[in-house]
Write an enzyme that holds these catalytic residues in place. Structure first.
Site, PDB file in Angstrom:
ATOM      1  N   PRO A   2       3.206 -30.247  22.401  1.00  0.00           N
ATOM      2  CG  PRO A   2       4.169 -32.312  21.926  1.00  0.00           C
ATOM      3  CD  PRO A   2       4.449 -30.843  21.923  1.00  0.00           C
ATOM      4  CD  GLU A   3      -0.679 -26.814  26.148  1.00  0.00           C
ATOM      5  OE1 GLU A   3      -0.753 -26.697  27.384  1.00  0.00           O
ATOM      6  OE2 GLU A   3      -1.078 -25.954  25.359  1.00  0.00           O
TER       7      GLU A   3
END
Ligand SMILES: [Zn+2]
Length: 283
Positions: A2-3
């Site tokens: 997840p960014e």
């Protein structure tokens, strides 16, 4: 992994549902993720009310207050690590525990019960309770938010005059700017027409301005699209199909550049896959 856009998307999903909810019960299935979990402090959140959910870099910061005893506020820090997922189920009965689900909270708001749940197969995530964002060991060293007015092309230019590091590495260095992961750094370099491996000190002021603009537009588009599709990540509404963003170079090795039709090249930079157009992005 997840960014920033994914984490911001999760925050935006959770915020309206969690704000004003009271923590009724906390269940921890283990006492550590990437770091030890302060189990007593987490259990101490029972009875507190969630005031707000903010984000710093890729950390979710849940602000809580004990409205009965006027105790000072606490902040619950959640990090999704490489494969974490944090979501909410609105139902009175406890949901079935999932594989790799490590903790959950029973929350009550206006007599409605919901469950804040956390699943993380690879356990690189984190759960902590902290007093102060600025001094916390995971947060103190962090650079500016990429979408804040504090991060500008002039700042990037000034900070890189003596840096021999590749410019893409600077963009991914959380001490310089937070939350710019590998995919978004590659895309931003392509948009700004800067070779990802160019020595940072050799990047012109004009290109620094373009890079900051490019990072910001890539991130804003990803947030608007709900984040980009990543195999380990499912968004807060468990609808991975929602996460679609057009990527111009990342993952497009050998395919024509969307600007000049030259085949996109894949290289490895700092042990990460990097994609660029050899014609638009010269060294
Ligand atoms: Zn090109």
């Amino acid at each position: 992994m997840p960014e920033l856009p994914e984490v911001e998307t999760v925050r935006a999903w959770l915020a309206p549902a969690l704000s004003g909810a009271r923590v009724d019960q906390v269940t921890l299935k283990r006492s550590d993720l990437r770091y030890p979990i302060p189990t007593t402090r987490v259990q101490g959140l029972v009875g507190c009310t969630i005031i707000a959910i903010r984000r710093r870099a890729k950390y979710l910061l849940v602000e809580l207050r004990d409205l009965d005893s006027d105790r000072s506020k606490a902040i619950m820090l959640i990090h999704l690590g490489m494969s974490g997922r944090c979501w909410l189920d609105v139902q009175p009965d406890p949901p079935q525990w999932l594989k790799h689900e490590h903790w959950r909270m029973r929350l009550v708001r206006d007599d409605q019960v919901c469950w804040l749940r956390y699943q993380d197969p690879r356990r690189f995530g984190a759960l902590d309770v902290i007093d102060d964002v600025k001094s916390h060991r995971l947060l103190a060293h962090l650079g500016p938010e990429p979408l804040s007015p504090d991060w500008t092309g002039t700042r990037l230019y000034t900070e890189t005059r003596t840096r021999k590091q590749a410019i893409k590495g600077v963009l991914m260095d959380a001490r310089r700017v937070v939350g710019v992961g590998n995919i978004y750094a590659s895309e931003a370099c392509w948009r700004a027409e800067v070779h990802p491996n160019r020595r940072a000190s050799a990047v012109s002021k004009r290109s620094c301005v373009r890079l900051v603009d490019a990072v910001q537009s890539v991130l804003k588009e990803a947030i608007a699209a709900g984040g980009s599709t990543l195999k380990d990540f499912v968004g807060g509404d468990q609808n991975p199909g929602y996460f679609q963003q057009r990527l111009d170079v990342y993952g497009r090795e050998g395919q024509p550049c969307n600007r000049c039709q030259t085949p996109v090249v894949k290289t490895t930079l700092l042990q990460r896959s990097t994609f660029h157009c050899p014609r638009c992005q010269r060294r």
